[in-house]
Design an enzyme around this catalytic site. Structure first.
Site, mmCIF file in Angstrom:
data_model
loop_
_atom_site.group_PDB
_atom_site.id
_atom_site.type_symbol
_atom_site.label_atom_id
_atom_site.label_comp_id
_atom_site.label_asym_id
_atom_site.label_seq_id
_atom_site.Cartn_x
_atom_site.Cartn_y
_atom_site.Cartn_z
ATOM 1 N N HIS A 1 -7.470 1.100 -6.162
ATOM 2 C CA HIS A 1 -7.334 -0.323 -4.995
ATOM 3 C C HIS A 1 -8.110 -1.431 -5.914
ATOM 4 C CE1 HIS A 1 -7.840 -1.192 -1.495
ATOM 5 N NE2 HIS A 1 -9.064 -0.507 -0.808
ATOM 6 N N ARG B 1 1.004 -1.184 0.261
ATOM 7 C CA ARG B 1 0.576 -0.113 0.328
ATOM 8 C C ARG B 1 0.534 1.212 -0.078
ATOM 9 N NH1 ARG B 1 -5.408 1.518 3.571
ATOM 10 N NH2 ARG B 1 -5.513 -0.033 1.806
ATOM 11 N N CYS C 1 -16.422 1.797 0.485
ATOM 12 C CA CYS C 1 -14.839 0.287 0.927
ATOM 13 C C CYS C 1 -14.754 0.638 2.423
ATOM 14 C CB CYS C 1 -13.878 1.160 0.079
ATOM 15 S SG CYS C 1 -12.787 2.393 0.192
ATOM 16 N N ASP D 1 -16.946 7.069 -1.476
ATOM 17 C CA ASP D 1 -15.655 7.014 -0.834
ATOM 18 C C ASP D 1 -16.112 8.162 0.380
ATOM 19 O OD1 ASP D 1 -13.680 5.880 0.215
ATOM 20 O OD2 ASP D 1 -12.481 5.884 -1.937
ATOM 21 N N ARG E 1 -13.283 -9.186 1.525
ATOM 22 C CA ARG E 1 -11.951 -9.134 1.074
ATOM 23 C C ARG E 1 -10.902 -9.695 1.721
ATOM 24 N NH1 ARG E 1 -9.843 -3.684 1.416
ATOM 25 N NH2 ARG E 1 -8.064 -4.742 0.857
ATOM 26 N N GLN F 1 -9.824 -4.226 -3.250
ATOM 27 C CA GLN F 1 -11.291 -4.174 -3.206
ATOM 28 C C GLN F 1 -12.481 -3.700 -3.159
ATOM 29 O OE1 GLN F 1 -12.045 -2.254 0.195
ATOM 30 N NE2 GLN F 1 -14.182 -2.747 -0.255
HETATM 31 N N1 NVA Z 1 -10.379 6.453 -1.507
HETATM 32 C C1 NVA Z 1 -9.299 6.075 0.029
HETATM 33 C C2 NVA Z 1 -9.826 4.707 0.124
HETATM 34 C C3 NVA Z 1 -9.951 3.980 2.010
HETATM 35 C C4 NVA Z 1 -9.736 2.640 1.971
HETATM 36 C C5 NVA Z 1 -7.973 6.389 0.415
HETATM 37 O O1 NVA Z 1 -7.264 6.698 -0.862
HETATM 38 O O2 NVA Z 1 -7.818 6.752 1.391
HETATM 39 N N1 CP Z 2 -10.868 0.025 2.178
HETATM 40 C C1 CP Z 2 -10.226 -0.406 3.008
HETATM 41 O O1 CP Z 2 -8.584 -0.651 2.386
HETATM 42 O O2 CP Z 2 -9.692 -0.231 4.688
HETATM 43 P P1 CP Z 2 -8.347 -0.344 5.533
HETATM 44 O O3 CP Z 2 -7.741 1.390 4.787
HETATM 45 O O4 CP Z 2 -8.651 0.211 6.223
HETATM 46 O O5 CP Z 2 -7.596 -1.402 4.796
#
Ligand code: NVA
Ligand code: CP
Length: 302
Positions: free
Chosen positions: A129, A102, A258, A218, A286, A132
Site C-alpha cells: 500500500h 486497487r 491507515c 492495522d 493522502r 499510504q
Molecule cells: N490492510 C488493509 C488496509 C486497508 C486500507 C486491507 O488491505 O484491507
Molecule cells: N487507508 C485506506 O487506504 O483507506 P480506504 O480503504 O478507505 O481507501
C-alpha cells in the site's frame, strides 16, 4: 515513464522531492490558491476492492489539480466478466493520462503496468500500500522531523501495510520492529536483504514497542481475507495497541493507523482518539501527497 507500484520504485531523493512538493501543494490548498498543472488530464481509477480514503483523495486530488477522473469497479466493467487485464490496460491507457488501481495480487497491477502507455499507481494490493506509506512518512516528518535513525513498531498482521513499512525502513534508514501472532508473520520472501537488515522480529508486542518513536497497526482481517475473520479474531486477541502498550514507547511517540480502524480490536478507543494519535492527519495527507505524486508522474519535476 514511471509507475508507482511499490514504495521501492522510487529513490530517497525522489521522496525528498515529493515531500517538498506535498508541503507546497498542501499550503496552496490551505490558502485556497488555485493550482491546475494537470488541466484537462484524466485519471482512471480501477477499484476491485472497497475504499473511502483512496477514492476520495484521488478523485478530489485530480480535480483540484485541474483534471478529472473516471471511477471503474469490477462489477460494472468488463473486468468482472473476465476481460484480460492486459487488454484492459491497453485500452484504458490510450484514453487517459494516469491510472490508479486497487486490486488483489500484486501480479495484476504489474501486468497492467507492463501493457500501459501511461503511469500506473498502486492504490493497494494484497502485498503493498505505497500511497499510504507515502502519506504516513510525510506525516511523521511533519510532526517529528527526520524519520532516519528512528524506530517504528508494527503490531499485528504482516500484511500489505507491514511489507510497505519495511520498504520504507530501507529507503529512509530507520528500524522496523514487528510483532505478529504465529502464522501471520511478514513474508520475508518479498523483502530484499537491505530491507531485512532493517527488520527486528519480536514474539512479545510490548518488547517490539519499547522505545519506539512511532507505533502503528492495522485491521486484523484485510480485504480479501474475510473468510478467516473468526479465526483471526482469536489469533490476534493479544495484539491490541492500548494505553499500556503506548506507555512503553518513547513519551513523544506517535500512533498511526491507515484506517478504517476497529476500536476494541487492533487498537483501543483511548489510543485511537488519544493525544499521540495522528490518524486524521495521515488520512488528510493522502490527498496532498498523492497530488504531488500525480504531478510528478505526469509532468516530472516542475
Ligand atoms: N490492510 C488493509 C488496509 C486497508 C486500507 C486491507 O488491505 O484491507
Ligand atoms: N487507508 C485506506 O487506504 O483507506 P480506504 O480503504 O478507505 O481507501
Amino acid at each position: 515513464m514511471k509507475h508507482f507500484l511499490q514504495l521501492r520504485d522510487f529513490t530517497r531523493d525522489e521522496f525528498e522531492y515529493l515531500f517538498d512538493r506535498t508541503k507546497h501543494i498542501k499550503a496552496l490548498f490551505k490558502s485556497y490558491t488555485i493550482y491546475h498543472p494537470l488541466r484537462d488530464r484524466m485519471l482512471a481509477m480501477v477499484f476491485e476492492k472497497q475504499s473511502t480514503r483512496t477514492r476520495v483523495s484521488f478523485e478530489a486530488g485530480i480535480h483540484q489539480l485541474g483534471g478529472s477522473s473516471i471511477n471503474l469497479t469490477t462489477g460494472e466493467t468488463q473486468l468482472g466478466r473476465g476481460e484480460p487485464i492486459e487488454d484492459v490496460a491497453r485500452v484504458i491507457s490510450r484514453m487517459v493520462d494516469l491510472v490508479m488501481i486497487r486490486t488483489y495480487d500484486q501480479s495484476i497491477i504489474e501486468r497492467f503496468a507492463e501493457y500501459s502507455r501511461v503511469p500506473v499507481i498502486n492504490g493497494l494490493t494484497n502485498q503493498y500500500h505505497p500511497c499510504q506509506i507515502l502519506a504516513d512518512v510525510f506525516t511523521f516528518i511533519e510532526h517529528r522531523g527526520d524519520i532516519s535513525g528512528r524506530t517504528v513498531a508494527w503490531i499485528g498482521d504482516g500484511n500489505n501495510m507491514c511489507n510497505t513499512w519495511l520498504q520504507a525502513a530501507a529507503i529512509f534508514g530507520f528500524s522496523l520492529h514487528v510483532a505478529s501472532p504465529e502464522g501471520y508473520a511478514l513474508d520475508n520472501r518479498l523483502a530484499s536483504s537491505r530491507e531485512l537488515a532493517c527488520l527486528s522480529v519480536f514474539d512479545d508486542p510490548m518488547a517490539a514497542v519499547r522505545g519506539a518513536d512511532l507505533v502503528t497497526t492495522d485491521v486484523w482481517t484485510s480485504m480479501g481475507y474475510e473468510a478467516e475473520k473468526e479465526e483471526r479474531q482469536k489469533d490476534f486477541a493479544d495484539y491490541q495497541v492500548d494505553a499500556d502498550m503506548m506507555a512503553v514507547a518513547r513519551p513523544e511517540a506517535l500512533f498511526m493507523h491507515c484506517l478504517p480502524a476497529h476500536r476494541g480490536e487492533e487498537v483501543s478507543e483511548e489510543v485511537l482518539e488519544g493525544p499521540q494519535s495522528v490518524v486524521w492527519d495521515e488520512a488528510e495527507n493522502r490527498l496532498h501527497a498523492q497530488k504531488a505524486l500525480m504531478e510528478y508522474l505526469v509532468l516530472g519535476r516542475v
